[in-house]
Motif scaffolding. Structure first.
Motif, PDB file in Angstrom:
ATOM      1  N   UNK A  55       1.070  -1.550   0.773  1.00 51.43           N
ATOM      2  CA  UNK A  55       0.221  -0.441  -0.238  1.00 51.43           C
ATOM      3  C   UNK A  55       0.998   1.285   0.288  1.00 51.43           C
ATOM      4  N   UNK A  56       1.816   1.073   0.398  1.00 47.86           N
ATOM      5  CA  UNK A  56       3.052   2.313   0.663  1.00 47.86           C
ATOM      6  C   UNK A  56       4.072   1.892  -0.591  1.00 47.86           C
ATOM      7  N   UNK A  57       3.563   1.599  -1.681  1.00 48.19           N
ATOM      8  CA  UNK A  57       4.559   1.766  -3.188  1.00 48.19           C
ATOM      9  C   UNK A  57       5.768   0.595  -2.617  1.00 48.19           C
ATOM     10  N   UNK A  58       6.032   0.307  -2.103  1.00 49.94           N
ATOM     11  CA  UNK A  58       7.289  -0.669  -1.243  1.00 49.94           C
ATOM     12  C   UNK A  58       7.055  -2.040  -2.299  1.00 49.94           C
ATOM     13  N   UNK A  59       7.973  -2.056  -2.602  1.00 49.17           N
ATOM     14  CA  UNK A  59       7.771  -3.936  -3.771  1.00 49.17           C
ATOM     15  C   UNK A  59       8.420  -4.458  -2.534  1.00 49.17           C
ATOM     16  N   UNK A  60       7.811  -5.805  -3.009  1.00 45.63           N
ATOM     17  CA  UNK A  60       8.228  -6.490  -0.991  1.00 45.63           C
ATOM     18  C   UNK A  60       7.696  -8.260  -1.365  1.00 45.63           C
ATOM     19  N   UNK A  61       8.879  -8.918  -1.201  1.00 45.69           N
ATOM     20  CA  UNK A  61       8.516 -10.546  -1.396  1.00 45.69           C
ATOM     21  C   UNK A  61       8.743 -11.280  -0.375  1.00 45.69           C
ATOM     22  N   UNK A  62       7.565 -12.317   0.361  1.00 48.68           N
ATOM     23  CA  UNK A  62       8.028 -12.692   1.624  1.00 48.68           C
ATOM     24  C   UNK A  62       9.226 -14.042   1.111  1.00 48.68           C
ATOM     25  N   UNK A  63       9.836 -14.348   2.133  1.00 49.94           N
ATOM     26  CA  UNK A  63      10.715 -16.044   1.627  1.00 49.94           C
ATOM     27  C   UNK A  63      10.732 -16.907   3.510  1.00 49.94           C
ATOM     28  N   UNK A  64      10.283 -17.376   2.803  1.00 46.48           N
ATOM     29  CA  UNK A  64       9.266 -18.383   4.415  1.00 46.48           C
ATOM     30  C   UNK A  64       8.554 -19.555   3.572  1.00 46.48           C
ATOM     31  N   UNK A  65       8.222 -20.682   4.984  1.00 48.28           N
ATOM     32  CA  UNK A  65       7.916 -21.668   4.516  1.00 48.28           C
ATOM     33  C   UNK A  65       6.020 -21.852   4.132  1.00 48.28           C
ATOM     34  N   UNK A  66       6.045 -21.058   4.645  1.00 50.09           N
ATOM     35  CA  UNK A  66       3.624 -20.587   4.330  1.00 50.09           C
ATOM     36  C   UNK A  66       3.631 -19.298   2.965  1.00 50.09           C
ATOM     37  N   UNK A  67       4.657 -19.463   2.233  1.00 45.93           N
ATOM     38  CA  UNK A  67       4.130 -18.533   0.878  1.00 45.93           C
ATOM     39  C   UNK A  67       2.895 -18.376   0.894  1.00 45.93           C
ATOM     40  N   UNK A  68       2.636 -20.001   0.761  1.00 43.87           N
ATOM     41  CA  UNK A  68       1.337 -19.795  -0.097  1.00 43.87           C
ATOM     42  C   UNK A  68      -0.068 -19.932   0.585  1.00 43.87           C
ATOM     43  N   UNK A  69       0.555 -19.263   1.262  1.00 48.64           N
ATOM     44  CA  UNK A  69      -0.919 -19.162   2.560  1.00 48.64           C
ATOM     45  C   UNK A  69      -0.624 -17.754   2.595  1.00 48.64           C
ATOM     46  N   UNK A  70       0.305 -16.954   1.622  1.00 49.63           N
ATOM     47  CA  UNK A  70       0.197 -15.331   1.464  1.00 49.63           C
ATOM     48  C   UNK A  70      -0.330 -14.324   0.493  1.00 49.63           C
ATOM     49  N   UNK A  71      -1.042 -13.822   0.696  1.00 48.73           N
ATOM     50  CA  UNK A  71      -1.711 -12.947  -0.328  1.00 48.73           C
ATOM     51  C   UNK A  71      -0.650 -12.921  -1.400  1.00 48.73           C
ATOM     52  N   UNK A  72      -1.047 -13.433  -2.737  1.00 47.89           N
ATOM     53  CA  UNK A  72      -0.320 -13.313  -4.316  1.00 47.89           C
ATOM     54  C   UNK A  72       1.053 -14.307  -3.657  1.00 47.89           C
ATOM     55  N   UNK A  73       0.833 -15.228  -3.178  1.00 51.19           N
ATOM     56  CA  UNK A  73       2.014 -16.289  -2.894  1.00 51.19           C
ATOM     57  C   UNK A  73       3.306 -15.589  -2.301  1.00 51.19           C
ATOM     58  N   UNK A  74       2.920 -14.459  -1.050  1.00 53.63           N
ATOM     59  CA  UNK A  74       4.067 -13.751  -0.541  1.00 53.63           C
ATOM     60  C   UNK A  74       4.595 -12.355  -1.648  1.00 53.63           C
ATOM     61  N   UNK A  75       3.941 -12.279  -2.899  1.00 50.12           N
ATOM     62  CA  UNK A  75       4.559 -11.485  -3.058  1.00 50.12           C
ATOM     63  C   UNK A  75       5.305 -11.619  -4.573  1.00 50.12           C
ATOM     64  N   UNK A  76       5.442 -12.805  -4.614  1.00 48.33           N
ATOM     65  CA  UNK A  76       5.798 -13.353  -6.133  1.00 48.33           C
ATOM     66  C   UNK A  76       4.652 -13.088  -7.154  1.00 48.33           C
ATOM     67  N   UNK A  77       2.992 -13.819  -6.720  1.00 47.33           N
ATOM     68  CA  UNK A  77       2.247 -13.456  -7.617  1.00 47.33           C
ATOM     69  C   UNK A  77       2.017 -12.403  -7.986  1.00 47.33           C
ATOM     70  N   UNK A  78       2.245 -11.208  -6.983  1.00 48.67           N
ATOM     71  CA  UNK A  78       1.882  -9.542  -7.406  1.00 48.67           C
ATOM     72  C   UNK A  78       2.706  -9.477  -8.598  1.00 48.67           C
ATOM     73  N   UNK A  79       4.221 -10.126  -8.665  1.00 47.73           N
ATOM     74  CA  UNK A  79       5.068 -10.248  -9.050  1.00 47.73           C
ATOM     75  C   UNK A  79       4.844  -9.813 -10.800  1.00 47.73           C
ATOM     76  N   UNK A  80       3.954 -11.065 -11.088  1.00 46.54           N
ATOM     77  CA  UNK A  80       3.627 -11.638 -11.932  1.00 46.54           C
ATOM     78  C   UNK A  80       3.359 -11.689 -12.376  1.00 46.54           C
ATOM     79  N   UNK A  81       1.832 -10.826 -11.954  1.00 48.57           N
ATOM     80  CA  UNK A  81       1.011 -10.562 -12.688  1.00 48.57           C
ATOM     81  C   UNK A  81       0.651  -9.463 -12.475  1.00 48.57           C
ATOM     82  N   UNK A  82       1.710  -8.428 -12.266  1.00 48.30           N
ATOM     83  CA  UNK A  82       1.536  -7.140 -12.445  1.00 48.30           C
ATOM     84  C   UNK A  82       2.727  -6.090 -12.957  1.00 48.30           C
ATOM     85  N   UNK A  83       3.553  -7.421 -13.448  1.00 43.60           N
ATOM     86  CA  UNK A  83       4.847  -6.993 -13.519  1.00 43.60           C
ATOM     87  C   UNK A  83       5.580  -5.889 -13.171  1.00 43.60           C
TER      88      UNK A  83
END
Length: 85
Positions: A55-83
């Motif tokens: 929401x603050x416009x900061x690109x962020x990606x999570x690296x953890x054992x539960x990425x698939x439980x997070x929104x946009x798979x922890x951010x990877x999906x958000x990056x892929x979806x929005x390039x």
């Protein structure tokens, strides 16, 4: 910093200038669950941090054992979806 279920450390990433694409992000946030914290509360805390950063416009990606439980798979999906690379 502490929350009700975790301890959070915000650190400068020493690998920022090392040329690694993922490891080169300038800031790391380490989340350590308290002993009595359940998975659902940690996923919630991590999700809140991610959403706040996005929401603050900061690109962020999570690296953890539960990425698939997070929104946009922890951010990877958000990056892929929005390039947002």
């Amino acid at each position: 910093m502490t929350s009700s279920n975790a301890e959070l450390d915000v650190l400068r990433n020493p690998d920022t200038d090392a040329g690694y694409s993922f490891l080169g992000w300038p800031i790391l946030i380490e989340i350590a669950a308290e002993n009595d914290a359940d998975n659902e509360s940690i996923v919630g805390t991590t999700s809140s941090i991610l959403k706040t950063m996005w929401d603050a416009g900061i690109p962020t990606v999570a690296a953890c054992d539960y990425e698939d439980e997070l929104p946009w798979r922890g951010g990877i999906g958000r990056i892929e979806d929005n390039d947002l690379r």
